[in-house]
Design a protein around this motif. Structure first.
Motif, PDB file in Angstrom:
ATOM      1  N   LEU A  66       0.854  -1.187   0.000  1.00 52.92           N
ATOM      2  CA  LEU A  66       0.000   0.000   0.000  1.00 52.92           C
ATOM      3  C   LEU A  66       0.891   1.238   0.000  1.00 52.92           C
ATOM      4  N   THR A  67       0.271   2.394  -0.295  1.00 53.52           N
ATOM      5  CA  THR A  67       1.066   3.619  -0.359  1.00 53.52           C
ATOM      6  C   THR A  67       1.290   4.186   1.042  1.00 53.52           C
ATOM      7  N   VAL A  68       2.162   5.187   1.114  1.00 58.24           N
ATOM      8  CA  VAL A  68       2.443   5.863   2.380  1.00 58.24           C
ATOM      9  C   VAL A  68       1.149   6.409   2.971  1.00 58.24           C
ATOM     10  N   ARG A  69       0.389   7.089   2.123  1.00 55.90           N
ATOM     11  CA  ARG A  69      -0.855   7.691   2.590  1.00 55.90           C
ATOM     12  C   ARG A  69      -1.852   6.646   3.079  1.00 55.90           C
ATOM     13  N   GLU A  70      -1.930   5.540   2.361  1.00 56.65           N
ATOM     14  CA  GLU A  70      -2.861   4.486   2.765  1.00 56.65           C
ATOM     15  C   GLU A  70      -2.428   3.845   4.080  1.00 56.65           C
ATOM     16  N   ASN A  71      -1.128   3.681   4.259  1.00 61.04           N
ATOM     17  CA  ASN A  71      -0.625   3.157   5.527  1.00 61.04           C
ATOM     18  C   ASN A  71      -1.017   4.072   6.673  1.00 61.04           C
ATOM     19  N   LEU A  72      -0.763   5.349   6.491  1.00 61.70           N
ATOM     20  CA  LEU A  72      -1.089   6.295   7.560  1.00 61.70           C
ATOM     21  C   LEU A  72      -2.594   6.357   7.780  1.00 61.70           C
ATOM     22  N   GLY A  73      -3.339   6.289   6.694  1.00 61.53           N
ATOM     23  CA  GLY A  73      -4.793   6.327   6.806  1.00 61.53           C
ATOM     24  C   GLY A  73      -5.314   5.170   7.642  1.00 61.53           C
ATOM     25  N   LEU A  74      -4.748   3.977   7.407  1.00 62.37           N
ATOM     26  CA  LEU A  74      -5.156   2.810   8.193  1.00 62.37           C
ATOM     27  C   LEU A  74      -4.895   3.029   9.674  1.00 62.37           C
ATOM     28  N   ARG A  83     -11.790  14.344   4.173  1.00 63.86           N
ATOM     29  CA  ARG A  83     -11.956  15.239   5.321  1.00 63.86           C
ATOM     30  C   ARG A  83     -12.182  14.441   6.583  1.00 63.86           C
ATOM     31  N   GLY A  84     -12.213  15.142   7.692  1.00 59.42           N
ATOM     32  CA  GLY A  84     -12.418  14.473   8.970  1.00 59.42           C
ATOM     33  C   GLY A  84     -11.105  14.405   9.733  1.00 59.42           C
ATOM     34  N   ARG A  85     -11.193  13.987  10.972  1.00 59.17           N
ATOM     35  CA  ARG A  85     -10.016  14.013  11.834  1.00 59.17           C
ATOM     36  C   ARG A  85      -8.908  13.120  11.294  1.00 59.17           C
ATOM     37  N   ALA A  86      -9.278  11.942  10.824  1.00 55.31           N
ATOM     38  CA  ALA A  86      -8.267  11.008  10.352  1.00 55.31           C
ATOM     39  C   ALA A  86      -7.530  11.587   9.144  1.00 55.31           C
ATOM     40  N   ALA A  87      -8.299  12.115   8.200  1.00 55.27           N
ATOM     41  CA  ALA A  87      -7.660  12.668   7.002  1.00 55.27           C
ATOM     42  C   ALA A  87      -6.755  13.833   7.367  1.00 55.27           C
ATOM     43  N   ASP A  88      -7.203  14.686   8.305  1.00 57.33           N
ATOM     44  CA  ASP A  88      -6.368  15.813   8.733  1.00 57.33           C
ATOM     45  C   ASP A  88      -5.083  15.313   9.368  1.00 57.33           C
ATOM     46  N   LYS A  89      -5.229  14.284  10.183  1.00 52.24           N
ATOM     47  CA  LYS A  89      -4.058  13.726  10.857  1.00 52.24           C
ATOM     48  C   LYS A  89      -3.049  13.211   9.834  1.00 52.24           C
ATOM     49  N   VAL A  90      -3.565  12.515   8.820  1.00 54.02           N
ATOM     50  CA  VAL A  90      -2.684  11.968   7.785  1.00 54.02           C
ATOM     51  C   VAL A  90      -1.952  13.108   7.085  1.00 54.02           C
ATOM     52  N   ASP A  91      -2.693  14.143   6.727  1.00 52.62           N
ATOM     53  CA  ASP A  91      -2.052  15.287   6.064  1.00 52.62           C
ATOM     54  C   ASP A  91      -0.964  15.884   6.944  1.00 52.62           C
ATOM     55  N   GLU A  92      -1.288  16.023   8.218  1.00 50.74           N
ATOM     56  CA  GLU A  92      -0.329  16.616   9.151  1.00 50.74           C
ATOM     57  C   GLU A  92       0.952  15.773   9.235  1.00 50.74           C
ATOM     58  N   LEU A  93       0.771  14.449   9.331  1.00 47.77           N
ATOM     59  CA  LEU A  93       1.936  13.574   9.465  1.00 47.77           C
ATOM     60  C   LEU A  93       2.771  13.563   8.184  1.00 47.77           C
ATOM     61  N   ILE A  94       2.091  13.608   7.049  1.00 49.12           N
ATOM     62  CA  ILE A  94       2.820  13.625   5.776  1.00 49.12           C
ATOM     63  C   ILE A  94       3.693  14.873   5.712  1.00 49.12           C
ATOM     64  N   GLU A  95       3.130  15.978   6.157  1.00 50.64           N
ATOM     65  CA  GLU A  95       3.866  17.228   6.213  1.00 50.64           C
ATOM     66  C   GLU A  95       5.057  17.125   7.169  1.00 50.64           C
ATOM     67  N   ARG A  96       4.747  16.693   8.393  1.00 52.13           N
ATOM     68  CA  ARG A  96       5.736  16.679   9.460  1.00 52.13           C
ATOM     69  C   ARG A  96       6.901  15.745   9.163  1.00 52.13           C
ATOM     70  N   PHE A  97       6.630  14.617   8.528  1.00 52.70           N
ATOM     71  CA  PHE A  97       7.689  13.650   8.254  1.00 52.70           C
ATOM     72  C   PHE A  97       8.259  13.801   6.844  1.00 52.70           C
ATOM     73  N   GLY A  98       7.844  14.836   6.148  1.00 49.12           N
ATOM     74  CA  GLY A  98       8.425  15.096   4.834  1.00 49.12           C
ATOM     75  C   GLY A  98       8.095  14.061   3.788  1.00 49.12           C
ATOM     76  N   PHE A  99       6.871  13.545   3.814  1.00 49.50           N
ATOM     77  CA  PHE A  99       6.497  12.537   2.818  1.00 49.50           C
ATOM     78  C   PHE A  99       5.678  13.127   1.668  1.00 49.50           C
ATOM     79  N   ALA A 100       5.577  14.469   1.630  1.00 48.72           N
ATOM     80  CA  ALA A 100       4.664  15.082   0.648  1.00 48.72           C
ATOM     81  C   ALA A 100       4.905  14.566  -0.759  1.00 48.72           C
TER      82      ALA A 100
END
Ligand SMILES: Nc1ncnc2c1ncn2[C@@H]1O[C@H](COP(=O)(O)OP(=O)(O)OP(=O)(O)O)[C@@H](O)[C@H]1O
Ligand SMILES: [Mg+2]
Lengths: 339, 246, 297
Positions: free
Chosen positions: B94-102, B120-137
């Motif tokens: 699975l992709t990085v985003r899908e892993n984090l989403g799970l 949207r929603g808390r989970a999606a926001d969290k995933v976006d935040e983590l992608i940003e924070r860990f430089g996975f954009a």
């Protein structure tokens, strides 16, 4: 941008729409030329595609190999036949078939989900064998002869009433049913619950550490697959007018597995294409040689060795790339509009 | 104050080998507690006992003063405990985003399980935040199998944060990382300790000394010593265990 | 009283003896299956077809005038290179692709379809009844039993003992078991793991072929002859513990006895359902089988 899993589901939809259109055109053309044989064959292929699809839910998404899925198909078929012999009602028969396969699925799931991997495969195989043998030996269920004399039913759809005796009408009803099943399963797979199912296949050991039960989604997937197999099984006696224990034998489960692997597992739509291809292939090649098995076997091996996504895998990546480009272009436009 | 995590006399044996032998320690809230010890000391096994991967033969595990001994991994995760793995343990296809989403989707209310995975929603926001924070954009839609080892190790940590745990257990997070990545990860772990309790397994002694608030030393399944980093370093028993015979 | 004695002597005893012949036959088929699973972690779905290949090869060669007892040795030897090729060029390719159990099961399932059709193409779909090499019957306790059946029981026991001896008592067997237990460790000890795998698979196939030669005179020869046997053999392997030779022997003989006796007491038609019932129950509560695995016990 969309997740890969969403792109993948959308690519499946494209392939399904192609199939649906082709099937529809085929149905109309066949009935205009007054054909009955090929329409009935195509209807049977669609019914079997539901069985194949139920195997794919387990194998392609949850990572469970069922070698006895025909058990539920057979349960649905027998229950439907028994109901139809008493009360020739389409909805009652179909409802009873679904209900019975739900119960059978829960019981079977409780048994099979105690174990994993190859043991799961063998336990599903064993369960199907037992039930097939019991029916084979039970006089009141017609034993080895099966049940015959199932009447032709009317299919009231609210706005119109169709007949299972009319080849085109019943073909369209089954096509509609498969479409509903496909759409419903696609919806389930696009949900967070579906993601957990997919996660089970990808790496089951990691799943509990993310806070999910592994047993519950496996169980739900198993019961869903059982109900789908049982429901399409319920359509079978309406088409053929009889049921027999062979419906539950290993060869039936094996054929459905072949459809999934050749069509392409993990795609839903691959199972449907696979069913149509296999049935068509058997009837075409079967008309000039008995030896179609060797070709089917070679295609099957080729799929296992070289094409993990079966025949669908040959075209699906192209569709996915296109969808990604379309999606990217749309996102660009949106950003351009609202900077 | 009750410690965020406490073990009492935790033990398990594999055949005759006492892999973890009567280990008691506690981890203070929002501090970094590090478990060190030579290879085979039983550190990972201790993590497995705490996170529900293994059931202890005896002893107890307490979270916030609540006895959670014998809970499975899923139940413990629900109680706010997340762990990473020494051997990278992700959904490789699975992709990085899908892993984090799970990992994040437990943040959303249960009812969301019946609707398509959303943007949207808390989970999606969290995933976006983590992608940003860990430089996975740039790599959000790459398959995890295609990531470099260092990136996979970072994703291991990000996965744990996705469910907003109170206790974070990291098993050798910097294992095999480049020097730069290691420093980056150290900074990250330090920044985390304001929000979560961190339990760490680490081999790099320099890192242990600079990061830890508290160090637990294991040797042959037993707790050899514990205390502040400097104390532990000067403990002769620890020196004997580490340098006495490799 | 004489009724009971008659029953025991003329009905139960012959039935049990026939059951024993079937049991030995099933164990012979199961032996290769369990070795392949125990060592390679492969459920060889084409095992029944290799059993048929053995029987047909014997049939073809005996038509050329070869003596039955020569074939008993020759056919397994002929199957060895086939097994090596299949393992090297087919099965090995899917060892590491995801779930090995599932991928190898699927591959050998496809192979089974191909072999079955090849047999049909070469030999036709008909059933052949090769002449028995030991005609006549032998009287035991007042009942006549076909001599070949008795010989089969004897030969079967010898083959089983020989296989167990090779696997458990020789250096070769030790190497193979080491490779199955931990392939990296075995490799570092100088075991050529690749060859061990090919060899174990070929050995298993050769045993299937041997079973085909041995059983052809009793159960006749047809392209799908493997189907009936393989279901029973798989059950035996599971109940005995996948990979355990003694497990297969005990399970094979006791299950066929259950079948033989239940055929008398209940009805022959329920035999299969009972056997599969035992299999499901064992899988539910003790999936590793009654006895453990080759490398691990
Ligand atoms: N499931 C298991 N079965 C048998 N033995 C095990 C198992 N897990 C761990 N062990 C053994 O227990 C001991 C402790 O292992 P553990 O992995 O906990 O050590 P560790 O301190 O994490 O070492 P490292 O620094 O190498 O990661 C080792 O001797 C190991 O071989
Ligand atoms: Mg460790």
């Amino acid at each position: 941008m969309l997740d890969r899993l969403d792109i993948s589901l959308r690519a499946n939809h494209v392939l399904f729409v192609i199939l649906f259109t082709a099937a529809f055109v085929f149905g109309v053309m066949a009935s205009m030329t007054g054909d009955r044989f090929y329409l009935r064959l195509a209807t049977e292929a669609l019914i079997l595609s539901g069985l194949a699809l139920s195997i794919d839910i387990l194998l392609g998404f949850t990572g469970l190999l069922s070698l006895g899925q025909a058990l539920f198909f057979g349960v649905g078929a027998y229950v439907s036949a028994l109901v139809l012999r008493e009360v020739p009602s389409f909805w009652l028969a179909l409802g009873a078939a679904s209900g019975a396969s739900l119960v059978a699925g829960v019981v079977g799931g409780l048994i099979a989900n105690r174990v994993r991997g190859v043991y799961f495969a063998l336990i599903t195989f064993g369960m199907a064998q037992i039930v097939a043998k019991i029916i084979y030996n039970t006089r009141s269920l017609g034993a080895s002869d099966g049940l015959i004399g199932i009447p032709v039913v009317e299919i009231p759809l609210g706005f119109v009433t169709l007949s299972a005796g009319n080849p085109l009408e019943f073909f369209l009803v089954v096509l509609g049913g498969i479409t509903l099943i496909y759409a419903g399963m696609s919806y389930v797979l696009s949900s967070p619950f579906g993601r957990v199912m997919i996660a089970l296949k990808a790496n089951e050991k990691r799943v509990p550490y993310l806070g999910y039960s592994t047993w519950a989604p496996r169980m739900v997937a198993y019961v869903l697959a059982a109900v789908i197999a049982g429901t399409v099984g319920g359509l079978y006696p309406m088409l053929r007018g009889f049921v027999s224990p062979e419906l539950m034998f290993f060869s039936a489960s094996g054929d459905a597995l072949i459809m999934v692997i050749i069509g392409g597992s993990g795609t839903l739509v691959g199972a449907i294409w696979g069913a149509i291809l296999l049935v068509a292939f058997k009837s075409v090649v079967g008309s000039w040689t008995e030896h179609h098995l060797i070709i089917v076997g070679l295609m099957f091996m080729a799929a296992v060795l070289f094409m993990k996504r079966g025949l669908i895998g040959l075209v699906k990546p192209m569709i996915e790339r296109r969808l990604v480009r379309i999606e990217a272009a749309r996102e660009m436009r949106k950003e351009g509009k609202a900077p | 104050m009750t410690p965020a995590l406490e073990t009492r006399g935790l033990s398990i044996a594999f055949g005759g080998l006492k892999a973890v032998d009567a280990v008691s320690f506690s981890a203070t809230r929002n501090k970094i507690t590090t478990v060190i010890g030579p290879n085979g000391a039983g550190k990972t096994t201790l993590f497995n006992l705490i996170s529900g991967g293994l059931r202890p033969a005896s002893g107890t595990v307490m979270l916030d003063g609540r006895n959670v001994t014998g809970f499975g991994p899923a139940a413990l995760q629900g109680s706010g405990l997340a762990r990473s793995f020494q051997i990278t343990n992700l959904f490789f296809e699975l992709t990085v985003r899908e892993n984090l989403g799970l990992a994040a989707q437990t943040l959303d209310p249960v009812i969301n399980a019946f609707f398509p995975v959303g943007r949207r929603g808390r989970a999606a926001d969290k995933v976006d935040e983590l992608i940003e924070r860990f430089g996975f954009a740039a790599k959000a839609h790459e398959l995890v199998a295609a990531l470099s080892h260092g990136e996979q190790r970072r994703l291991e940590i990000a996965m744990c944060l996705a469910s907003e745990p109170q206790i974070l257990m990291l098993d050798e997070p910097t294992q095999g990382m480049s020097h730069g990545d290691t420093e980056e990860t150290a900074r990250l772990i330090r920044s985390l300790s304001t929000e979560v309790t961190v339990l760490l397994i680490e081999h790099d002694i320099g890192l242990v000394m600079s990061l830890s608030d508290h160090v637990v030393v294991m040797h042959q399944g037993r707790k050899l010593s514990e205390g502040a980093p400097a104390e532990v370093r000067s403990d002769p028993a620890v020196q004997a265990a580490y340098f006495g015979h490799g | 009283m004489p009724d009971i004695m008659d029953y025991l002597q003329f009905i139960l005893a012959p039935q049990m003896l026939n059951g024993l012949a079937l049991g030995i036959s099933v164990v012979l088929v199961a032996l290769g299956l369990t070795i392949i699973f125990g060592l390679l972690d492969v459920i060889n779905m084409s095992h029944g077809e290799f059993y048929a290949v053995g029987a047909f090869t014997a049939l073809a060669l005996s038509a050329l005038g070869l003596n039955y007892w020569v074939l008993l040795a020759l056919v397994p030897i002929l199957l060895l290179p086939v097994g090596v090729l299949v393992e090297r060029y087919l099965i090995r390719r899917v060892y590491d692709g995801g779930d090995r159990h599932v991928s190898t099961l699927l591959l050998t399932f496809g192979l089974a379809l191909v072999i079955e059709d090849i047999l049909k193409i070469i030999f036709g779909p008909n059933t052949h009844r090769p002449a028995t090499p030991l005609p006549g019957a032998t009287e035991i306790l007042g009942v006549f039993i076909p001599t070949y059946r008795l010989a089969l029981i004897g030969i079967g026991f010898v083959v089983i003992a020989a296989v167990a001896l090779v696997v458990y008592r020789t250096r070769l067997g030790a190497m193979v078991r080491a490779a199955s237990y931990d392939r990296n460790m075995a490799a570092s000890l100088g075991v050529r793991v690749g060859w061990v795998y090919s060899g174990a698979y070929a050995f298993g196939i050769a045993l299937a072929g041997l079973a085909g030669v041995l059983l052809a005179p009793i159960y006749s020869v047809f392209p799908t002859m493997g189907h009936d046997f393989i279901l029973l053999a798989v059950t035996v392997v599971i109940v005995g513990g996948m990979g355990s030779i003694w497990g297969a022997v005990v399970a094979g003989i006791s299950l066929t006895q259950v079948q033989a006796i239940s055929a008398l007491i209940i009805s022959p038609v329920w035999g299969d359902a009972i056997i599969f019932g035992v299999m499901v129950v064992v899988l539910m509560f003790r999936p590793q089988g009654i006895f453990g695995r080759i490398g691990h016990a």
